[in-house]
Design a protein around this motif. Structure first.
Motif, PDB file in Angstrom:
ATOM      1  N   ILE A 226      -6.026  41.781  17.900  1.00 56.64           N
ATOM      2  CA  ILE A 226      -6.353  40.731  18.849  1.00 56.64           C
ATOM      3  C   ILE A 226      -5.177  39.761  18.919  1.00 56.64           C
ATOM      4  O   ILE A 226      -4.709  39.269  17.885  1.00 56.64           O
ATOM      5  CB  ILE A 226      -7.626  39.980  18.449  1.00 56.64           C
ATOM      6  N   GLN A 227      -4.702  39.508  20.139  1.00 54.78           N
ATOM      7  CA  GLN A 227      -3.625  38.552  20.337  1.00 54.78           C
ATOM      8  C   GLN A 227      -4.090  37.447  21.271  1.00 54.78           C
ATOM      9  O   GLN A 227      -4.701  37.710  22.308  1.00 54.78           O
ATOM     10  CB  GLN A 227      -2.386  39.226  20.940  1.00 54.78           C
ATOM     11  N   LEU A 234      -6.523  36.607  26.279  1.00 58.23           N
ATOM     12  CA  LEU A 234      -6.890  37.270  25.035  1.00 58.23           C
ATOM     13  C   LEU A 234      -6.640  38.751  25.246  1.00 58.23           C
ATOM     14  O   LEU A 234      -7.226  39.367  26.141  1.00 58.23           O
ATOM     15  CB  LEU A 234      -8.350  37.002  24.696  1.00 58.23           C
ATOM     16  N   GLN A 235      -5.745  39.325  24.441  1.00 58.11           N
ATOM     17  CA  GLN A 235      -5.299  40.698  24.646  1.00 58.11           C
ATOM     18  C   GLN A 235      -5.746  41.578  23.488  1.00 58.11           C
ATOM     19  O   GLN A 235      -5.621  41.192  22.316  1.00 58.11           O
ATOM     20  CB  GLN A 235      -3.763  40.730  24.773  1.00 58.11           C
ATOM     21  N   GLU A 287     -11.157  36.572   6.439  1.00 54.10           N
ATOM     22  CA  GLU A 287     -10.391  36.995   7.607  1.00 54.10           C
ATOM     23  C   GLU A 287     -11.075  36.552   8.894  1.00 54.10           C
ATOM     24  O   GLU A 287     -10.408  36.123   9.850  1.00 54.10           O
ATOM     25  CB  GLU A 287     -10.219  38.516   7.592  1.00 54.10           C
ATOM     26  N   ARG A 288     -12.396  36.667   8.917  1.00 50.15           N
ATOM     27  CA  ARG A 288     -13.111  36.204  10.101  1.00 50.15           C
ATOM     28  C   ARG A 288     -12.923  34.701  10.288  1.00 50.15           C
ATOM     29  O   ARG A 288     -12.733  34.205  11.401  1.00 50.15           O
ATOM     30  CB  ARG A 288     -14.603  36.543   9.988  1.00 50.15           C
ATOM     31  N   GLY A 289     -12.976  33.964   9.191  1.00 42.93           N
ATOM     32  CA  GLY A 289     -12.783  32.517   9.282  1.00 42.93           C
ATOM     33  C   GLY A 289     -11.388  32.157   9.788  1.00 42.93           C
ATOM     34  O   GLY A 289     -11.229  31.210  10.561  1.00 42.93           O
ATOM     35  N   GLN A 294      -8.025  30.215  14.394  1.00 38.86           N
ATOM     36  CA  GLN A 294      -7.020  30.444  15.436  1.00 38.86           C
ATOM     37  C   GLN A 294      -7.626  30.285  16.825  1.00 38.86           C
ATOM     38  O   GLN A 294      -7.016  29.686  17.720  1.00 38.86           O
ATOM     39  CB  GLN A 294      -6.403  31.836  15.283  1.00 38.86           C
ATOM     40  N   LEU A 295      -8.828  30.818  17.000  1.00 45.01           N
ATOM     41  CA  LEU A 295      -9.486  30.712  18.294  1.00 45.01           C
ATOM     42  C   LEU A 295      -9.814  29.258  18.614  1.00 45.01           C
ATOM     43  O   LEU A 295      -9.702  28.818  19.772  1.00 45.01           O
ATOM     44  CB  LEU A 295     -10.754  31.562  18.289  1.00 45.01           C
ATOM     45  N   TRP A 296     -10.210  28.501  17.599  1.00 44.97           N
ATOM     46  CA  TRP A 296     -10.514  27.080  17.803  1.00 44.97           C
ATOM     47  C   TRP A 296      -9.255  26.324  18.248  1.00 44.97           C
ATOM     48  O   TRP A 296      -9.289  25.551  19.218  1.00 44.97           O
ATOM     49  CB  TRP A 296     -11.069  26.489  16.512  1.00 44.97           C
TER      50      TRP A 296
END
Length: 550
Positions: A226-227, A234-235, A287-289, A294-296
């Motif tokens: 995910i980039q 979002l790629q 890793e999910r956190g 990053q998304l935040w």
């Protein structure tokens, strides 16, 4: 002029007959010439008379003419030393120049003893200084050496044999060496490529977040990266770094994130409006956190709202809209779309046992993304034809096609008049929206058709085709076309363009393209006898492209 005139002008004594000046000529030639001119010397041309009296050297007439020309050149040369009118030299100086010989020049220039040169350096007389060289003779020369014969092959046969064998083997040895060098260079090239791929993967992994994508029930999860890109994109990439999906987030859009709160807290659901959801499985909660953080930060940077909720993993999977579910929604979307376009009633269309009124409403309110629109046409999202048609159909400019927007385009293609279709095509490729189609825009249109028809033409060849079309339509002097010109050009080239087709696939279904009632019939094709069978299963609905305007 004639010979007598030449004699008079050059000062030669005039003659009255052919006998004297022409006496050296062969008598037969002389008699024939005199007879030709009726024994009248005054009629003889100057050039012919001069040639007849010239034998080896120029005759009296030509000599006088040449002398007269040189005298005129001399007298007309203002820099000639004897020309007194130029005022360069006095008469005494001119006389001194006339009396100066080459001997005087040599004595003055090379500082030689005057007694060492004869008065006329061009002529040597006996007793004059500067004795002349003797005539060369064989007296006093040494005897010639006897002829020696050298045989280079005598006693050297083995050496020459080895040399010839070596020369014959040289190409084979060179080929062998080049093969060895190519092998090692190829191996080094493969190593470099491998390192480059590894570096690219490391760079991609550095810029992206590795995870597993859950595609749906009873399907295996696949590794992805995910980039989060700088243009609100979002790629999603696979392990070979091939782009699988690009999600374009709109300004001020609300991003809904659902996290699992059981079974290791490793699952994440990213709700994407108007598209199918993205379900990610991470190796650990940490890793999910990290990805959530990053998304935040990404949402804060681009002023996007982020709403986070939690639920069990089982409920999360049940709530996710998978790609399969999205395809079923699109299947209903296309069925009702074509039912409205072709006025197919329920008896003809058959029933949809799995469709409820709620699913139908959901399908009719859904909107197609650019990628789904391209997939429905069997094309790629980056194709120029897809971009032009999508931009034209997306009237509200939100980046998606609603049921009504798609229906408006499809109605023109399926039921519109030739004028409606050509005007739609004209508007599609009028990129600057000035009401005219320039040659560059026409070139872009043709290139898009070449692209979707899988033909291969270079830019030069396509430019030649465009020029030919303009020329054959009588528009070679025009740089821009009006819609009337464009419509006239399509009619002129109908025979070449009638077989270009556009295929709309229903709900991501594969299979062969099938005809829609009235769609193929208008184009000269044949529909199946049981027209209601077109509803059964995933379909591909084909209709003629906008080039077919008859």
């Amino acid at each position: 002029g004639s010979v007598p005139e030449g004699w008079g002008n050059s000062g030669c004594p005039p003659q009255q007959t052919y006998a004297h000046p022409l006496s050296p000529v062969v008598p037969q030639v002389l008699e024939a010439t005199a007879a030709l001119y009726n024994q009248d010397l005054s009629q003889l041309e100057l050039l012919l008379g001069g040639l007849l009296e010239s034998h080896g050297d120029p005759g009296p007439l030509f000599s006088a003419i040449v002398l007269d020309q040189f005298v005129r050149l001399r007298d007309g040369d203002r820099y000639w030393f004897e020309n007194t009118r130029n005022g360069l030299f006095s008469k005494k100086e001119i006389e001194d120049i006339r009396n100066t010989t080459l001997r005087d020049v040599l004595v003055a220039v090379i500082n030689i003893d005057p007694s060492a040169l004869q008065p006329n350096v061009f002529v040597w007389h006996k007793g004059a200084p500067c004795p002349q060289p003797k005539q060369l003779t064989t007296d006093g020369l040494p005897q010639c050496a006897p002829l020696t014969v050298l045989d280079f092959f005598e006693g050297s046969s083995p050496g020459f044999a080895i040399t010839i064998i070596a020369l014959c083997c040289l190409p084979l040895v060179s080929l062998l060496l080049s093969g060895v060098v190519a092998y090692f260079r190829g191996r080094e090239h493969k190593k470099l490529q491998k390192k480059l791929k590894e570096s690219v993967k490391k760079e991609a992994a550095k810029d992206g977040v590795p995870a597993m994508e859950w595609p749906g029930p009873k399907e295996r999860s696949s590794p992805i990266i995910i980039q989060l890109l700088s243009d609100r994109c979002l790629q999603v990439l696979n392990r070979h770094l091939t782009v699988l999906r690009v999600v374009q987030l709109q300004p001020l859009q609300q991003v809904n994130l659902i996290l699992s709160n059981n079974r290791g807290c490793r699952t994440l659901l990213l709700k994407i409006p108007k598209e199918y959801d993205l379900v990610l499985l991470f190796s650990s909660e940490e890793e999910r956190g990290a990805f959530v953080q990053q998304l935040w930060d990404f949402c804060v940077r681009w002023a996007l709202g982020l709403h986070v909720a939690e639920m069990s993993e089982k409920e999360l999977f049940r709530k996710a809209v998978t790609k399969q579910q999205r395809e079923r929604i699109l299947e209903i979307f296309f069925r009702h779309l074509f039912a409205q376009v072709l006025d197919i009633n329920q008896a003809d269309a058959g029933t949809l046992p799995l469709d409820s009124s709620q699913k139908v409403r959901e399908a009719l309110t859904c909107e197609l993304s650019r990628a789904e629109f391209a997939e429905s046409l069997g094309l790629k999202p980056q194709d120029m034809f897809v971009e032009s048609m999508f931009s034209l159909a997306d009237k509200d400019g939100n980046g998606y096609l609603s049921f009504r927007e798609f229906l408006d385009i499809l109605v023109v293609f399926m039921k519109g008049s030739p004028e409606d279709k050509s005007r739609l095509m004209f508007t599609m490729y009028d990129l600057d929206e000035n009401g005219f189609l320039s040659k560059d825009e026409f070139f872009t249109m043709m290139r898009s058709f070449i692209e979707i028809s899988n033909n291969c033409l270079s830019k030069a060849q396509l430019a030649e085709v465009v020029e030919s079309m303009f020329r054959e339509s009588g528009f070679q002097d025009k740089e821009e076309l009006t819609w009337e010109d464009f419509h006239f050009m399509l009619r002129d080239h109908d025979s070449e363009l009638r077989f270009t087709q556009l295929c709309v696939k229903g709900g991501g279904g594969g299979g062969n393209g099938e005809c829609v009632r009235n769609g193929w019939r208008q184009g000269g094709g044949a529909c199946p006898q049981n027209e209601s069978s077109w509803w059964a299963g995933p379909r591909s609905y084909s209709f003629l492209s906008p080039w077919y305007l008859v």
